[in-house]
Design an enzyme around this catalytic site. Sequence first.
Site, PDB file in Angstrom:
ATOM      1  N   TYR A 273       0.944  -2.289   4.994  1.00 36.26           N
ATOM      2  CA  TYR A 273       1.618  -1.033   4.626  1.00 36.26           C
ATOM      3  C   TYR A 273       1.729  -0.870   3.114  1.00 36.26           C
ATOM      4  O   TYR A 273       1.233   0.105   2.539  1.00 36.26           O
ATOM      5  CB  TYR A 273       2.997  -0.989   5.282  1.00 36.26           C
ATOM      6  CG  TYR A 273       3.911   0.090   4.760  1.00 36.26           C
ATOM      7  CD1 TYR A 273       3.503   1.423   4.723  1.00 36.26           C
ATOM      8  CD2 TYR A 273       5.188  -0.220   4.302  1.00 36.26           C
ATOM      9  CE1 TYR A 273       4.354   2.417   4.240  1.00 36.26           C
ATOM     10  CE2 TYR A 273       6.039   0.766   3.825  1.00 36.26           C
ATOM     11  CZ  TYR A 273       5.615   2.083   3.795  1.00 36.26           C
ATOM     12  OH  TYR A 273       6.448   3.059   3.312  1.00 36.26           O
TER      13      TYR A 273
ATOM     14  N   LYS B 180      -0.428   1.584   0.532  1.00 36.15           N
ATOM     15  CA  LYS B 180       0.324   2.596  -0.221  1.00 36.15           C
ATOM     16  C   LYS B 180       0.104   2.411  -1.724  1.00 36.15           C
ATOM     17  O   LYS B 180      -0.020   3.391  -2.469  1.00 36.15           O
ATOM     18  CB  LYS B 180       1.818   2.497   0.100  1.00 36.15           C
ATOM     19  CG  LYS B 180       2.193   3.003   1.482  1.00 36.15           C
ATOM     20  CD  LYS B 180       2.002   4.495   1.657  1.00 36.15           C
ATOM     21  CE  LYS B 180       3.061   5.299   0.963  1.00 36.15           C
ATOM     22  NZ  LYS B 180       2.914   6.765   1.234  1.00 36.15           N
TER      23      LYS B 180
END
Length: 496
Positions: free
Chosen positions: A237, A241
């Site tokens: 994640y 990002k």
Amino acid sequence: MELGSIMEFLNNKSILVIGATGFLAKIFVEKILRVQPKVKKLYLLLRAVDTKSAEERLHNEVIGMALFDVLREQHGASLYSFVYEKVTPVPGDISCVDLGIRDSLLKDQIWNEIDTVINCAATTNFDERYDVALGINTLGPLHLLNFVKKCNNVKVLVHLSTAYVCGEDAGFIQEKPFRLGKAKKGTGMIDIDIEKKLVEEKLRKLHSEHAEESAVTSYMKDYGTERARMFGWPNTYVFTKAMGEMLLVHYNRDTVPLVIIRPTMVTSTYQEPFPGWIEGVRTIDGVVVGYAKGKLKHFPFNPQLIVDVIPADMVINALIMAMVEYANRSNTSEIIYHVGSSLRNPFTFSNLNELFFLYFTQNPLIDKEGKPIKVGKIKAFRSMATFRIYMAIRYSLPLKVFQYLAIIAGLFQKPYKDKYTALDRNLKRGMRLAELYEPYVFFKGIFDDTNSEKLQIAARETCSEADAFNFDPTSVNWEAYMMDVHFPGLVKYVLK
């Protein structure tokens, strides 16, 4: 720095919102419709194959939510006519070129009309499939930037990220952009094109071997974690990002004023549209929910460390303030805002532990048999090493002994085998949860919020509506918020 009137800024504005079914995006849409009904149009990009599917998602996953109850009370029977006058659902996909918008007339209309773009699209699973996370979190922002470059009137692009793109950095973490390709570990560089090609090659190989979809998913999850850790990030994640931010900053090159909002751990709404609204199990709430259900009695965390939480409506208030302020500027470089509480109003894991023990002792959940679930104080382990040793001695070893004795006795079949399988699965699930949360429960960073503080000061001095867009973490009494707002919200909207 001067904001002026937020209501005046929003009046007659056309805003494109990406990832409109997401938790924070919905709060943004609700707030705009509620505080400025004279907004011209909200174009909501929804992952859908056609307009009908997009409209269904808008109805079922956005407007139909309890979040919109205040608007429902305001408009009564006319709510849907108001919404469909102001909101246009756009079927598409941020992971595709031109956002996957197939309707050329609608695409031209958006290019000509919108003046503000908000990107809330993300997959927030810590261990998401690498191909999925790369498509949405990394390449998605680049697709959006290329789309924005074709627009005629865009004044500002706001990208919602996460403060934890910092990885496992410690100390004072500044509001600074990433340099394209800069890894957090080692001297090597991240080549995002190579990452994309590697994913494509792995998928081709798996499909050529006729691997089952479950096996593909498992492999791609592990592969994402492997790549993230290789470059110095703890999970897929935050790695994807961070790469998304890299691409946005590098390829924007002063095309459009770019605002990057980096919130910390987002919790339920503090005040608006009403206290306590939340959707799904978010960040640290996974621990709270497991505890409330009586399933979590031991967990690794350092009670003295800070758990950096911020209510969802405060994140959106900060986003709107930053959007207005930066759209009024003449320069087109990027600016980053940390939105959190660790610097100005710290809340520790010890505080959290005491409060959820108190709340769920006084307000226990009810089990399937109608009996209250008893909870005790959670046992904290100050390192993953001690936690693993404890779990091995307390659970893994007895389970293996149970399996061995059952096999020796010729009893390793139903119901003994089923019992062993269930216990083994629960043990692995608990260890997996602990490993996923490890970077956050032992996080030793404090987020600099200088830009956010300057924005708050400017708002108080130059914006008469500042109180309606409060995002000052020092205004939150954490004990009152947790006991009277957040935990009851979790029970009502997540544990119902």
